[in-house]
Design an enzyme around this catalytic site. Sequence first.
Site, PDB file in Angstrom:
ATOM      1  N   GLU A  82       3.782  70.458 -15.022  1.00  0.00           N
ATOM      2  CA  GLU A  82       3.785  69.520 -16.120  1.00  0.00           C
ATOM      3  C   GLU A  82       2.627  69.848 -17.030  1.00  0.00           C
ATOM      4  O   GLU A  82       1.323  69.735 -16.547  1.00  0.00           O
ATOM      5  CB  GLU A  82       3.217  68.191 -15.550  1.00  0.00           C
ATOM      6  CG  GLU A  82       4.517  67.480 -14.683  1.00  0.00           C
ATOM      7  CD  GLU A  82       5.468  66.730 -15.588  1.00  0.00           C
ATOM      8  OE1 GLU A  82       5.408  66.340 -16.723  1.00  0.00           O
ATOM      9  OE2 GLU A  82       6.567  66.687 -15.241  1.00  0.00           O
ATOM     10  N   ASP A 122      -6.789  75.300 -19.598  1.00  0.00           N
ATOM     11  CA  ASP A 122      -5.842  75.877 -20.212  1.00  0.00           C
ATOM     12  C   ASP A 122      -4.411  76.242 -19.429  1.00  0.00           C
ATOM     13  O   ASP A 122      -4.692  76.986 -18.607  1.00  0.00           O
ATOM     14  CB  ASP A 122      -6.298  77.168 -20.946  1.00  0.00           C
ATOM     15  CG  ASP A 122      -5.462  77.832 -22.048  1.00  0.00           C
ATOM     16  OD1 ASP A 122      -4.170  77.685 -21.852  1.00  0.00           O
ATOM     17  OD2 ASP A 122      -5.623  78.365 -22.715  1.00  0.00           O
ATOM     18  N   ASP A 136       1.178  68.662 -28.423  1.00  0.00           N
ATOM     19  CA  ASP A 136       0.324  68.457 -30.179  1.00  0.00           C
ATOM     20  C   ASP A 136       1.298  69.177 -30.987  1.00  0.00           C
ATOM     21  O   ASP A 136       1.619  70.305 -30.527  1.00  0.00           O
ATOM     22  CB  ASP A 136      -0.962  69.019 -30.101  1.00  0.00           C
ATOM     23  CG  ASP A 136      -1.742  68.819 -31.043  1.00  0.00           C
ATOM     24  OD1 ASP A 136      -1.130  68.699 -32.303  1.00  0.00           O
ATOM     25  OD2 ASP A 136      -3.057  68.469 -31.058  1.00  0.00           O
ATOM     26  N   LYS A 149      -0.135  71.077 -39.520  1.00  0.00           N
ATOM     27  CA  LYS A 149      -0.279  71.764 -40.647  1.00  0.00           C
ATOM     28  C   LYS A 149       0.124  73.318 -40.475  1.00  0.00           C
ATOM     29  O   LYS A 149      -0.178  73.903 -39.471  1.00  0.00           O
ATOM     30  CB  LYS A 149      -1.899  71.703 -40.917  1.00  0.00           C
ATOM     31  CG  LYS A 149      -2.259  70.234 -41.341  1.00  0.00           C
ATOM     32  CD  LYS A 149      -3.850  70.201 -41.386  1.00  0.00           C
ATOM     33  CE  LYS A 149      -4.341  69.123 -41.754  1.00  0.00           C
ATOM     34  NZ  LYS A 149      -5.685  68.774 -42.143  1.00  0.00           N
ATOM     35  N   ASP A 203       8.802  64.199 -30.771  1.00  0.00           N
ATOM     36  CA  ASP A 203       9.172  63.391 -31.865  1.00  0.00           C
ATOM     37  C   ASP A 203       8.937  64.000 -33.306  1.00  0.00           C
ATOM     38  O   ASP A 203       9.158  63.164 -34.236  1.00  0.00           O
ATOM     39  CB  ASP A 203       8.690  61.869 -31.531  1.00  0.00           C
ATOM     40  CG  ASP A 203       7.012  61.812 -31.751  1.00  0.00           C
ATOM     41  OD1 ASP A 203       6.379  62.940 -31.030  1.00  0.00           O
ATOM     42  OD2 ASP A 203       6.318  61.289 -32.523  1.00  0.00           O
ATOM     43  N   THR A 214       7.142  57.508 -22.217  1.00  0.00           N
ATOM     44  CA  THR A 214       5.744  57.853 -22.306  1.00  0.00           C
ATOM     45  C   THR A 214       5.107  56.896 -23.428  1.00  0.00           C
ATOM     46  O   THR A 214       5.955  56.255 -24.144  1.00  0.00           O
ATOM     47  CB  THR A 214       5.380  59.066 -22.644  1.00  0.00           C
ATOM     48  OG1 THR A 214       5.877  59.631 -23.982  1.00  0.00           O
ATOM     49  CG2 THR A 214       6.100  60.283 -21.605  1.00  0.00           C
ATOM     50  N   PHE A 237       3.418  58.071 -25.856  1.00  0.00           N
ATOM     51  CA  PHE A 237       3.554  58.701 -27.237  1.00  0.00           C
ATOM     52  C   PHE A 237       5.395  58.420 -27.616  1.00  0.00           C
ATOM     53  O   PHE A 237       5.512  58.257 -28.883  1.00  0.00           O
ATOM     54  CB  PHE A 237       3.708  60.172 -27.193  1.00  0.00           C
ATOM     55  CG  PHE A 237       2.076  60.620 -26.836  1.00  0.00           C
ATOM     56  CD1 PHE A 237       1.268  60.589 -27.896  1.00  0.00           C
ATOM     57  CD2 PHE A 237       1.596  60.966 -25.641  1.00  0.00           C
ATOM     58  CE1 PHE A 237       0.022  61.198 -27.927  1.00  0.00           C
ATOM     59  CE2 PHE A 237       0.270  61.343 -25.573  1.00  0.00           C
ATOM     60  CZ  PHE A 237      -0.606  61.476 -26.619  1.00  0.00           C
ATOM     61  N   GLU A 238       6.085  58.196 -26.861  1.00  0.00           N
ATOM     62  CA  GLU A 238       7.510  58.240 -27.016  1.00  0.00           C
ATOM     63  C   GLU A 238       7.560  56.542 -27.599  1.00  0.00           C
ATOM     64  O   GLU A 238       8.503  56.318 -28.535  1.00  0.00           O
ATOM     65  CB  GLU A 238       8.346  58.214 -26.107  1.00  0.00           C
ATOM     66  CG  GLU A 238       9.833  58.303 -26.287  1.00  0.00           C
ATOM     67  CD  GLU A 238      10.928  58.634 -25.086  1.00  0.00           C
ATOM     68  OE1 GLU A 238      12.109  58.568 -25.196  1.00  0.00           O
ATOM     69  OE2 GLU A 238      10.323  58.824 -23.707  1.00  0.00           O
TER      70      GLU A 238
END
Length: 208
Positions: free
Chosen positions: A42, A94, A116, A120, A152, A187, A189-190
């Site tokens: 994950e 990382d 993320d 930009k 998304d 989640t 974020f979702e």
Amino acid sequence: MSGRQTDALTRLWPAYGTAIADLDGPVDPAGLFGRDAPVVLEIGSGMGDATAAMAAADPGRDYLAVEVHTPGIARLLDLVQHHGLGNVRVAEGDALDLVRAMPEGCLDAVHVFFPDPWPKLRHRKRRIIQPEHVALLRSRLAPGGTLHCATDWAEYAESMRSTLTADPELEDVYAGYAPRPAHRPVTKFERRALTAGRPVFDLIHRRR
């Protein structure tokens, strides 16, 4: 962090945690979990709720969660203890460095949920789903293993799809965007995306 999360981090990190920066050799997933079982990586477990839910519903596989956000790591460790999840381990740092230390073909699945988007143009080189990273992740999948991404951001979704499709050793399971899998919990974020009216895109590719 809450006092409970701080306590969980202090007590549980020695048993369940790995600092990627401190690795000094190859990573043996079976050694991390103390058993030989399929492993799900994950990448970016956030506050840990989705990882804990999937691990609880899938005790036959082991879940290795990678995160850099200390409160998220502490929250997941608290959930691990609360739900008695022996099939979860947490790595800090990382994710790509961790993957490089793993043997080829050792993973049953890789999940990259809501990474993320680096929207930009000058920052897009930092995105995790780009050709060289996908080649690395795919190499660690066993034949038949899956790379499952969700985002998304429509532009990133198209970029993901193009990058994944271009890898000759990956097969697009749904020949396009996948229907939302029931096994992927909703989640934070979702929820934010859906509230804002943004669609969510799932992509599932399988190693040939």
